[in-house]
Design a protein around this motif. Structure first.
Motif, mmCIF file in Angstrom:
data_model
loop_
_atom_site.group_PDB
_atom_site.id
_atom_site.type_symbol
_atom_site.label_atom_id
_atom_site.label_comp_id
_atom_site.label_asym_id
_atom_site.label_seq_id
_atom_site.Cartn_x
_atom_site.Cartn_y
_atom_site.Cartn_z
ATOM 1 N N SER A 36 -4.573 -76.212 -28.911
ATOM 2 C CA SER A 36 -5.652 -75.492 -28.241
ATOM 3 C C SER A 36 -5.254 -74.030 -28.059
ATOM 4 O O SER A 36 -4.199 -73.727 -27.515
ATOM 5 N N LYS A 37 -6.122 -73.117 -28.533
ATOM 6 C CA LYS A 37 -5.825 -71.690 -28.462
ATOM 7 C C LYS A 37 -6.540 -70.993 -27.310
ATOM 8 O O LYS A 37 -6.020 -70.061 -26.704
ATOM 9 N N SER A 38 -7.765 -71.410 -27.025
ATOM 10 C CA SER A 38 -8.530 -70.774 -25.953
ATOM 11 C C SER A 38 -9.668 -71.692 -25.542
ATOM 12 O O SER A 38 -9.955 -72.691 -26.210
ATOM 13 N N VAL A 39 -10.314 -71.353 -24.424
ATOM 14 C CA VAL A 39 -11.467 -72.108 -23.964
ATOM 15 C C VAL A 39 -12.603 -71.134 -23.668
ATOM 16 O O VAL A 39 -12.371 -69.963 -23.368
ATOM 17 N N ALA A 40 -13.821 -71.608 -23.767
ATOM 18 C CA ALA A 40 -14.986 -70.758 -23.516
ATOM 19 C C ALA A 40 -16.094 -71.602 -22.916
ATOM 20 O O ALA A 40 -16.198 -72.806 -23.183
ATOM 21 N N PHE A 41 -16.921 -70.965 -22.105
ATOM 22 C CA PHE A 41 -18.066 -71.654 -21.514
ATOM 23 C C PHE A 41 -19.307 -71.311 -22.320
ATOM 24 O O PHE A 41 -19.798 -70.195 -22.282
ATOM 25 N N GLY A 42 -19.804 -72.287 -23.096
ATOM 26 C CA GLY A 42 -20.965 -72.064 -23.950
ATOM 27 C C GLY A 42 -22.194 -72.784 -23.448
ATOM 28 O O GLY A 42 -22.214 -73.347 -22.353
ATOM 29 N N SER A 43 -23.240 -72.783 -24.271
ATOM 30 C CA SER A 43 -24.505 -73.406 -23.879
ATOM 31 C C SER A 43 -24.378 -74.916 -23.735
ATOM 32 O O SER A 43 -25.148 -75.538 -23.000
ATOM 33 N N ASP A 44 -23.410 -75.511 -24.413
ATOM 34 C CA ASP A 44 -23.206 -76.960 -24.339
ATOM 35 C C ASP A 44 -22.069 -77.342 -23.394
ATOM 36 O O ASP A 44 -21.586 -78.466 -23.425
#
Length: 226
Positions: A193-201
């Protein structure tokens, strides 16, 4: 003793200013309803007054609307808190290996690779195919099991002739037989795992090979050197 200067810019008129609170749509509906109800009571025929059951029903309806709005506000707040918690939890995955649905994985040139296959009930003769970064098939791995569900298979990184393949990025697909037909199997692989993001899903975990997976789809977590 010198006295401190006092600014004369304070607006004293604001002390007695009454702030006007903005009412919600439901509160405005309640006000209109109560005004109409009072007007209706004032103008009703004394010989034929309004039915108590009808009045109670109308009041119950407006209270129900008010309750639903408050519930929606509460649920929206809880959803926001839950999303924030997920982001913080997902942030702890950065730098770790995660097992999630997908077909991409890395072979380090020596250590056997842990691959997973979702075998449906009644499926048989499962076989996995390994492809290099040029989409050339380089190995086949039999998935020998009599069980269904997520099955673990170790690939030693070798071709059929025993030659060890070089370190690099690979992909895996798998097929099986079920009810006389060939079916594709779902695969799960390990990626850093390189990064995390908060998306529409929801919360997305971005992986080392450029793919991404949903935070809720992660099956297992381990140290990157595990």
């Amino acid at each position: 003793m010198a006295t401190s200067p006092v600014s004369g810019s304070f607006d004293y008129s604001s002390l007695n200013t009454r702030k006007t609170a903005t009412k919600t749509d439901t509160e405005q509906q309640q006000d209109r309803f109560m005004k109409l109800l009072v007007k209706q009571l004032q103008s009703q025929d004394p010989m034929n007054p309004m039915d108590n059951a009808q009045t109670t029903s109308q009041i119950a309806q407006i209270n129900t609307v008010s309750g639903i709005e408050k519930l929606n506000q509460t649920m929206a707040g809880m959803a926001g808190m839950y999303a924030g918690t997920q982001v913080m939890q997902a942030a702890n995955l950065i730098g770790k290996e995660v097992l999630s649905p997908g077909n991409g994985f890395r072979f380090d040139g020596s250590k056997a690779v842990d691959l997973r296959f979702n075998i449906p009930e009644g499926a048989s003769n499962a076989m996995a195919s390994i492809y290099n970064d040029k989409s050339v098939e380089v190995a086949k791995v039999p998935v020998t099991t009599t069980k269904s569900g997520l099955i673990q298979v170790a690939w030693d990184g070798k071709k059929a002739d025993g030659t060890v393949l070089p370190a690099g990025e690979y992909k895996v697909t798998a097929k099986a037989q079920k009810d006389g037909k060939e079916i594709a199997l779902e695969t799960a692989t390990w990626q850093v795992s390189k990064s995390v993001a908060f998306g529409s899903d929801g919360v997305e975990v971005h992986l080392a090979n450029g793919s991404k997976t949903n935070f809720g789809s992660i099956i297992q977590i381990q140290q990157a050197n595990g």
